[in-house]
Design a protein around this motif. Structure first.
Motif, PDB file in Angstrom:
ATOM      1  N   LEU A   1      13.094  -1.714  -5.534  1.00 17.28           N
ATOM      2  CA  LEU A   1      13.403  -0.909  -4.356  1.00 17.28           C
ATOM      3  C   LEU A   1      12.120  -0.397  -3.703  1.00 17.28           C
ATOM      4  O   LEU A   1      11.939  -0.506  -2.488  1.00 17.28           O
ATOM      5  N   ILE A   2      11.228   0.141  -4.516  1.00 17.84           N
ATOM      6  CA  ILE A   2       9.947   0.660  -4.004  1.00 17.84           C
ATOM      7  C   ILE A   2       9.119  -0.468  -3.412  1.00 17.84           C
ATOM      8  O   ILE A   2       8.530  -0.336  -2.328  1.00 17.84           O
ATOM      9  N   ALA A   3       9.079  -1.605  -4.114  1.00 16.64           N
ATOM     10  CA  ALA A   3       8.307  -2.752  -3.638  1.00 16.64           C
ATOM     11  C   ALA A   3       8.837  -3.249  -2.299  1.00 16.64           C
ATOM     12  O   ALA A   3       8.053  -3.544  -1.389  1.00 16.64           O
ATOM     13  N   GLU A   4      10.144  -3.322  -2.164  1.00 18.26           N
ATOM     14  CA  GLU A   4      10.733  -3.766  -0.901  1.00 18.26           C
ATOM     15  C   GLU A   4      10.362  -2.806   0.232  1.00 18.26           C
ATOM     16  O   GLU A   4      10.026  -3.237   1.333  1.00 18.26           O
ATOM     17  N   PHE A   5      10.392  -1.522  -0.046  1.00 17.21           N
ATOM     18  CA  PHE A   5      10.023  -0.527   0.962  1.00 17.21           C
ATOM     19  C   PHE A   5       8.590  -0.755   1.447  1.00 17.21           C
ATOM     20  O   PHE A   5       8.290  -0.617   2.622  1.00 17.21           O
ATOM     21  N   HIS A   6       7.695  -1.106   0.507  1.00 18.03           N
ATOM     22  CA  HIS A   6       6.287  -1.316   0.850  1.00 18.03           C
ATOM     23  C   HIS A   6       5.979  -2.753   1.282  1.00 18.03           C
ATOM     24  O   HIS A   6       4.831  -3.065   1.621  1.00 18.03           O
ATOM     25  N   GLY A   7       6.987  -3.617   1.241  1.00 22.99           N
ATOM     26  CA  GLY A   7       6.802  -4.993   1.696  1.00 22.99           C
ATOM     27  C   GLY A   7       5.997  -5.864   0.733  1.00 22.99           C
ATOM     28  O   GLY A   7       5.279  -6.767   1.161  1.00 22.99           O
ATOM     29  N   VAL A   8       6.101  -5.576  -0.569  1.00 23.59           N
ATOM     30  CA  VAL A   8       5.413  -6.380  -1.585  1.00 23.59           C
ATOM     31  C   VAL A   8       6.410  -6.749  -2.675  1.00 23.59           C
ATOM     32  O   VAL A   8       7.511  -6.217  -2.734  1.00 23.59           O
ATOM     33  N   GLY A   9       6.002  -7.653  -3.554  1.00 24.47           N
ATOM     34  CA  GLY A   9       6.826  -7.998  -4.697  1.00 24.47           C
ATOM     35  C   GLY A   9       6.712  -6.925  -5.771  1.00 24.47           C
ATOM     36  O   GLY A   9       5.721  -6.195  -5.826  1.00 24.47           O
ATOM     37  N   TYR A  10       7.713  -6.849  -6.644  1.00 24.65           N
ATOM     38  CA  TYR A  10       7.677  -5.785  -7.653  1.00 24.65           C
ATOM     39  C   TYR A  10       6.614  -6.043  -8.719  1.00 24.65           C
ATOM     40  O   TYR A  10       6.041  -5.107  -9.261  1.00 24.65           O
ATOM     41  N   GLN A  11       6.327  -7.303  -9.030  1.00 17.65           N
ATOM     42  CA  GLN A  11       5.298  -7.570 -10.028  1.00 17.65           C
ATOM     43  C   GLN A  11       3.902  -7.214  -9.519  1.00 17.65           C
ATOM     44  O   GLN A  11       3.140  -6.560 -10.238  1.00 17.65           O
ATOM     45  N   PRO A  12       3.536  -7.579  -8.289  1.00 13.97           N
ATOM     46  CA  PRO A  12       2.242  -7.104  -7.772  1.00 13.97           C
ATOM     47  C   PRO A  12       2.183  -5.577  -7.696  1.00 13.97           C
ATOM     48  O   PRO A  12       1.128  -4.988  -7.926  1.00 13.97           O
TER      49      PRO A  12
END
Length: 109
Positions: free
Chosen positions: A58-69
């Motif tokens: 969810l956080i990664a999507e908000f920031h426009g990145v993948g969750y692993q990065p």
């Protein structure tokens, strides 16, 4: 006449550059290994609570990145700060163990 597209970051992001089928290919294992070696990355396996992964996504999507990065970035930020904390703690411990001996007062003659 060939249509030209201006080379900009937006053109790459919009996929108007580099997304044509003739330019797409699958990297073989040697290329994958060379990339990992160049970036000094190592794959690991870790078990995490599903809820934590969902929140990271969810956080990664908000920031426009993948969750692993995002996880890699969080760890990159945490490790130096924690190493600094450990070092500061060790310095404090060392200072308390090395308190200077008191110099005896001299009596005036």
């Amino acid at each position: 006449m060939t249509k030209k597209i201006k080379d900009t970051e937006q053109a790459w992001d919009a996929r108007t550059l580099g997304a044509e089928v003739e330019f797409v290919g699958l990297a073989d294992a040697s290329h994958e290994q060379a990339l990992e070696d160049a970036l000094e990355l190592q794959a690991i396996s870790i078990r995490l609570p599903k809820d934590l992964i969902r929140n990271y996504k969810l956080i990664a999507e908000f920031h426009g990145v993948g969750y692993q990065p995002l996880m890699r970035d969080v760890l990159q930020r945490f490790v130096p700060a924690e190493l600094k904390h450990i070092l500061e703690t060790q310095i404090k411990v060392a200072k308390t163990k090395q308190q200077p001996a008191l110099i005896p007062e001299r009596k005036a003659a």
